[in-house]
Enzyme design. Sequence first.
Site, mmCIF file in Angstrom:
data_model
loop_
_atom_site.group_PDB
_atom_site.id
_atom_site.type_symbol
_atom_site.label_atom_id
_atom_site.label_comp_id
_atom_site.label_asym_id
_atom_site.label_seq_id
_atom_site.Cartn_x
_atom_site.Cartn_y
_atom_site.Cartn_z
ATOM 1 N N HIS A 4 4.591 0.120 0.103
ATOM 2 C CA HIS A 4 5.346 -0.554 1.155
ATOM 3 C C HIS A 4 4.507 -1.633 1.818
ATOM 4 O O HIS A 4 3.286 -1.711 1.630
ATOM 5 C CB HIS A 4 5.901 0.443 2.179
ATOM 6 C CG HIS A 4 4.889 1.339 2.814
ATOM 7 N ND1 HIS A 4 4.391 2.477 2.207
ATOM 8 C CD2 HIS A 4 4.272 1.276 4.032
ATOM 9 C CE1 HIS A 4 3.525 3.076 3.012
ATOM 10 N NE2 HIS A 4 3.433 2.359 4.116
ATOM 11 N N HIS A 61 0.836 -1.200 0.000
ATOM 12 C CA HIS A 61 0.000 0.000 0.000
ATOM 13 C C HIS A 61 0.873 1.254 0.000
ATOM 14 O O HIS A 61 2.088 1.193 0.188
ATOM 15 C CB HIS A 61 -0.914 0.013 1.235
ATOM 16 C CG HIS A 61 -0.177 0.140 2.528
ATOM 17 N ND1 HIS A 61 0.530 -0.906 3.082
ATOM 18 C CD2 HIS A 61 -0.022 1.193 3.382
ATOM 19 C CE1 HIS A 61 1.077 -0.512 4.221
ATOM 20 N NE2 HIS A 61 0.776 0.750 4.414
ATOM 21 N N ARG A 77 4.350 8.159 12.860
ATOM 22 C CA ARG A 77 4.482 8.643 11.478
ATOM 23 C C ARG A 77 3.934 10.059 11.350
ATOM 24 O O ARG A 77 2.925 10.415 11.960
ATOM 25 C CB ARG A 77 3.702 7.720 10.537
ATOM 26 C CG ARG A 77 3.807 8.082 9.062
ATOM 27 C CD ARG A 77 2.803 7.286 8.247
ATOM 28 N NE ARG A 77 1.425 7.628 8.606
ATOM 29 C CZ ARG A 77 0.343 6.981 8.186
ATOM 30 N NH1 ARG A 77 0.478 5.924 7.416
ATOM 31 N NH2 ARG A 77 -0.858 7.365 8.541
#
Length: 294
Positions: free
Chosen positions: A267, A126, A282
């Site tokens: 990834h 994704h 993140r």
Amino acid sequence: MSTVTHLDARLAGDLAVRPLQPTIGAEISGVDLRYPLTDEVRDQIRATILKYKVVFFRDQELTREEHEAFARRFGPLYPHPSGPKAPLNDSAGRATSIHRIAAADFKDYERARATADADENWDAYHTDTSWRLVPTWGAVLRAVTLPDIGGDTIWVDAGLAYNALSDDVKERLAGRHVTHDFRDALNAVGYDYPIVSHPVVRVHRETGEKILWVNFTQHPSILGLDRSESRELLTLVLDQYRKPEHQVRFSWRPGSVAFWDNRATVHYAVRNYGDFPRVLERILIAEEPLYADL
């Protein structure tokens, strides 16, 4: 023998780049991300990301404030709506744009997969926020709590994946759009967003490279095709993502930071660490909307 590229000392001090694979992945050393970047160092890091798609930094013990300050040097930050209702705070109690990526939250996704139609169970390659009309361009991911072993992340050079397709498949994908549907996750936290489609083959707005861009966690379906042909072509895309020659695999350790170009990669998180409560944090960096995006 590995190659280390030393960038111009007049521009970037001791900054050095060590490629990990020929076209994807590089480690950058010689910079302390706790401190403000000069414009020259920022531009060198960005140029390295455009070349290698994802870069890694080691031994960077960042606070949330420092994580945000670093990411903000590359554009406005985007707070992900599926993050916690109570935002993650910095040491001064201020809300941040940080989104927690936690193993505990993945269990909900696994339960949903268990009840999904067999045609929906793809390997979870994704890219982030592809469900938006204008997805974020960059992501900076910081290790917080790690297992002693396992939990690597794989990034795929989606340009290399496109180039490896046969001419026949390239022709069949030309002009096709694929759906990106994140409504399940958004609805669960009180948000909504319409289903978006993007070209299966996107053109990177900065490099001009053709990118094979499908999010296999967001109910992909190629528009204008019946279900069987859509699945056939999506399987051919996934086959390219799975090839080790198109990948770089990163083993996390304390102080690790990854920074990647969402527009050039997909990834995959390797979840081989049992019940360990792995946590990473993140930050997403917004893309500037262009007329062509709207």
